[in-house]
Scaffold this active site. Structure first.
Site, PDB file in Angstrom:
ATOM      1  N   HIS A   1      32.347  37.082  41.001  1.00 19.53           N
ATOM      2  CA  HIS A   1      32.124  35.633  40.901  1.00 19.53           C
ATOM      3  C   HIS A   1      33.219  34.869  41.632  1.00 19.53           C
ATOM      4  O   HIS A   1      32.946  33.911  42.367  1.00 19.53           O
ATOM      5  CB  HIS A   1      32.073  35.220  39.429  1.00 19.53           C
ATOM      6  N   GLU A   2      34.466  35.285  41.436  1.00 20.51           N
ATOM      7  CA  GLU A   2      35.581  34.598  42.103  1.00 20.51           C
ATOM      8  C   GLU A   2      35.562  34.843  43.612  1.00 20.51           C
ATOM      9  O   GLU A   2      35.928  33.957  44.391  1.00 20.51           O
ATOM     10  CB  GLU A   2      36.912  35.037  41.491  1.00 20.51           C
TER      11      GLU A   2
ATOM     12  N   HIS B   1      33.432  32.313  45.133  1.00 23.17           N
ATOM     13  CA  HIS B   1      34.118  31.058  45.441  1.00 23.17           C
ATOM     14  C   HIS B   1      34.888  31.165  46.757  1.00 23.17           C
ATOM     15  O   HIS B   1      34.946  30.205  47.527  1.00 23.17           O
ATOM     16  CB  HIS B   1      35.078  30.694  44.308  1.00 23.17           C
TER      17      HIS B   1
END
Length: 236
Positions: free
Chosen positions: A100-101, A104
């Site tokens: 998920h990071e 980003h």
């Protein structure tokens, strides 16, 4: 809220319940899937490094983050910070959060518009969250036409927080979508049970942002009612 007001509790109750439900779901999903080892047997740091290489990202640093579930990507320094429970754990939850990071980081690299919009809002939101109280408090004290105008300015400043919460929704949902695709394309996640765990963790996290938006909108609604009450009492 400057004094106890039952109206505040009535307006905020649904959002507060949703926030508690979201927090419970995050803790429940993380607690369960942090105990399930992923089939590739890699921890969060290893998964992050693999996905960074697979995605062609450059100059991304990985550092430890304090606390639990404090994982985040800092676009200012191109740094991915992972909590110990994610960095060192070969669990399904760990690779889901790391991916998920990385999502980003990819948004940052590709110039994802909602991410840039959210970043641009940060200074205004910080100012608004401070000055909003000041203007509303002055409006309550003055109880005049000028006071009502100042109070509405305060409501508008608080509205920036709701706009920020709204802008956060596509950013986080898109990062989770990228995470699922990354994990699938890279082969880090391929078993049905792993996909179930990744979805559970990411969906639980997404609910927290929906709850945050609901809370911001509910608070904004309360302040709007409060200021309308000031104007009504002044006219009477």
């Amino acid at each position: 809220m400057f004094f106890f007001d039952p109206t505040y509790l009535i307006i905020m109750a649904p959002a507060l319940i949703l926030m508690m439900l979201a927090q419970w779901q995050v803790k429940s999903a993380y607690s369960r899937w942090s105990q399930v080892r992923n089939y590739t047997n890699i921890n969060g740091v290893e998964a992050a490094r693999h996905l960074i290489a697979e995605s062609g990202l450059t100059d991304i640093q990985i550092e430890p983050a304090r606390g639990q579930l404090s994982d985040h990507y800092d676009p200012r320094t191109k740094t991915l910070r992972l909590s110990a429970g994610v960095a060192n754990s070969p669990s399904v939850a760990a690779v889901a959060i790391a991916a998920h990071e990385i999502g980003h980081a990819l948004q940052d690299q590709h110039g994802y518009t909602p991410l840039k919009l959210r970043a641009a809002l940060v200074p205004a939101v910080n100012i608004g969250s401070t000055l909003g109280w000041v203007f509303i408090f002055l409006g309550l004290l003055l109880r005049s036409a000028l006071g009502t105008q100042l109070a509405w300015i305060g409501v508008g400043l608080f509205g920036l927080g709701a706009i920020f919460a709204l802008a956060t929704i596509p950013v986080e949902f898109n990062a989770s979508s990228r995470a699922r695709q990354l994990l699938s394309d890279s082969g880090l996640i391929y078993h049905a049970e792993e996909r179930q765990g990744v979805n559970a963790v990411l969906n639980a996290a997404a609910l927290t942002y929906v709850a945050a938006l609901a809370a911001a909108l509910s608070q904004l609604l309360y302040y709007a009612f409060l200021v309308m009450g000031i104007g009504g009492r002044r006219r009477s």
